[in-house]
Scaffold this active site. Structure first.
Site, PDB file in Angstrom:
ATOM      1  N   ASN A  40      15.116  27.595 -13.287  1.00 50.92           N
ATOM      2  CA  ASN A  40      15.764  28.902 -13.267  1.00 50.92           C
ATOM      3  C   ASN A  40      16.243  29.094 -11.822  1.00 50.92           C
ATOM      4  O   ASN A  40      15.428  29.263 -10.918  1.00 50.92           O
ATOM      5  CB  ASN A  40      14.750  29.975 -13.680  1.00 50.92           C
ATOM      6  CG  ASN A  40      15.406  31.322 -13.920  1.00 50.92           C
ATOM      7  OD1 ASN A  40      16.518  31.564 -13.478  1.00 50.92           O
ATOM      8  ND2 ASN A  40      14.708  32.196 -14.626  1.00 50.92           N
TER       9      ASN A  40
ATOM     10  N   ASN B 268      16.328  39.720 -15.004  1.00 51.23           N
ATOM     11  CA  ASN B 268      16.490  40.115 -16.413  1.00 51.23           C
ATOM     12  C   ASN B 268      15.118  40.644 -16.794  1.00 51.23           C
ATOM     13  O   ASN B 268      14.197  39.863 -17.064  1.00 51.23           O
ATOM     14  CB  ASN B 268      16.797  38.921 -17.324  1.00 51.23           C
ATOM     15  CG  ASN B 268      18.240  38.432 -17.241  1.00 51.23           C
ATOM     16  OD1 ASN B 268      18.950  38.356 -18.244  1.00 51.23           O
ATOM     17  ND2 ASN B 268      18.674  38.068 -16.043  1.00 51.23           N
TER      18      ASN B 268
END
Lengths: 352, 352
Positions: free
Chosen positions: B118, B231
């Protein structure tokens, strides 16, 4: 399944203690707070940093005999329990079945060597002894006074040596009912107490609360409750902003640090200040009890002697300790070396 | 004396990106945000975590070919600058003289080995290259899905490997005028740049912002500006509280962590989210720009594509970097060993 671990606790905020205030008067005020706390069902009372005297590091005091008056003298043989300044406090706590934590200036003598610390102790009524001692690690301010007009001095580095005991969490017996003891641990039970043993506590003093390192050291020991005493300046002429703006900002930073420390380590905290105008210097109030989710659940309303009371359930710590802040599952210690390998800043190189 | 180091920056919050949303549509939205940012005088735009796709770790996806669609494939030879999914973004940034930072899923191939991260990168228009890459260190959630009704999955540990690059701060050229370069440094000048060189930046992704360790690693490199994309789930059926209560709590924890990280390290931070109902899951908005004193100076008003803009003066970092958070003067690394020596909790022994 988390069992309830309820406990009623209090921050015993103190109003100002002036240079001229006699020790006996301070002691009387503390004893009243203990009595009132006991009447309210409190089992643990937290008093501020330097709770026995004024915040003397705001003064330049040249005479060693004058300086000495602010310290409690301790050694292996001589403990706070026997000091005339504090003996009645611990005796009252014992008779009320209250645990008490308080800050004070400690002059520690070990043979020929004397060292001064900004110290906080935890007295357990169940054990009838001082269970733990913490010596402030993050001393703010300067050693040499600025000695300029319109400058409020902050001389903690002059009057104290940085603490040598680190951040050592400890268990307090008798605070919650039904806590497991070592003798209850039998073969086949889990190695971790998972919140079933006597509560795990830690202590911090004032500026320490702004340093995530201390909070994390307690978090890594499973701390459920951090006790923090402070004397935080609300105004200094050399800083930008009006007195009102400065005080609001100081309170904002205080709350932010206590709330973040509690949230990131999934622990309650009891944060207790000395408040009001002390020797002409403004100290913020805002003594707060913070939940493991970071919310403030009780806060002082005055800048004077005041009990801030909350009934807390230490079992609430488990939700985040086992979830978002399950340290063992999520931390990556291989990337944290800078935190212990360098004290100050090492900037990336300038670009060509 | 601190010279002004002013800069206009933006968090380019994105509304939801559904599973079925084509990449081209996402790219168009980003290009519009860049154009609008440039019109407003912005020099640095921060996009969210996983800015190119939906937050796919909420889904259990069994087919490797389906999973692969969410990643950008990179290697020593193949960079994001050449990917059809992102090439137009960097070209536009270059033509607008804008630096851009964005998060995405990275499939890194090194010979036979493929690793998924990520990731967040920093593109410098002045250098016309990707100056820095960050791979998320603190992955939340689980590797194995819970697969139960009324449970919102969080499977980042399934789709990503914890980052291997640590927290490496970097300098960004051309952002502030008059910054010293290496060639300006001559004998007799101070070794430290003291905020005179090109700005020092760091990157974090989402859950990282809750971990003071990452912030401190950047603080120890003199970071003036931390960029953070997220997020963040606003609701999960398995958690306590109504959807409204959960969302408010998630926003509270987000703000608390960003404000504390900025304050404790005396740096600005730009915190940019993907927001709104994405594949039926609620993501919080509240993209914020935070000042070194911990105050929020700009915040998003919608849960959709939105620029959050502020003109900041990096020189403001100096007040606390040289004062209350002068790390070199106040930190005591001899007491922090637990932070690197143990990953999880080691509780104090049970009492007898």
């Amino acid at each position: 399944m988390a069992t309830s671990r309820k406990l009623t606790v209090a921050a015993a905020q103190l109003g100002p203690i002036q240079l001229a205030t006699p020790r006996s008067e301070v002691l009387s005020r503390m004893l009243k707070l203990l009595d009132d706390a006991a009447s309210a069902g409190v089992r643990l009372v937290v008093l501020p940093e330097l709770a026995l005297t004024t915040f003397f590091p705001r003064h330049i005091i040249e005479d060693p005999a004058e300086v000495a008056k602010f310290y409690e003298v301790e050694s292996q043989e001589q403990t706070l329990l026997a000091s005339p300044n504090t003996k009645p406090l611990f005796e009252r706590a014992k008779s009320l079945c209250l645990d008490v934590s308080l800050g004070y200036a400690e002059r520690w003598t070990d043979g020929d060597k004397t060292t001064d610390y900004n110290t906080m102790v935890y007295y357990s009524a169940a054990a009838d002894k001082i269970l733990a001692k913490y010596r402030k690690v993050h001393l703010p301010g300067t050693k040499e006074p600025v000695r300029q007009p319109n400058v409020a001095e902050q001389l903690e580095k002059r009057y104290f040596t940085p603490g040598d005991l680190g951040f050592q969490a400890f268990r307090a017996p008798g605070l919650v009912s039904g806590a497991l003891k070592a003798k209850d641990i039998v073969a086949g039970q889990e190695a971790s107490s998972e919140g079933k043993g006597d509560p795990i506590l830690g202590m911090l003093l004032c500026n320490d609360r702004r340093w995530p390192e201390g909070w994390r050291c307690y978090g890594l020991q499973g701390a459920e409750l951090v006790l923090q005493g402070y004397n935080t300046r609300g105004y200094a002429p050399q800083n930008p902003g009006t007195p009102e703006e400065q005080e609001q900002l100081a309170v904002f930073h205080h709350r932010l640090s206590c709330q973040a420390g509690s949230y990131h380590n999934a622990c309650f905290s009891i944060n207790c200040g000395k408040a009001g105008y002390e020797d002409g210097g403004l100290l913020i109030a805002s003594s707060i009890i913070v939940a493991p989710g970071g919310k403030i659940i009780a806060e002082s309303k005055t800048s004077d002697d005041e009990l801030v009371i909350a009934t807390i359930d230490l079992a609430e710590c488990r939700f985040n300790k086992e979830g978002v802040f399950n340290l063992g599952k999520h931390r990556r210690v291989e990337h944290y070396n800078r935190i212990v390998e360098q004290t100050g800043v090492i900037e990336p190189p300038f670009l060509e």
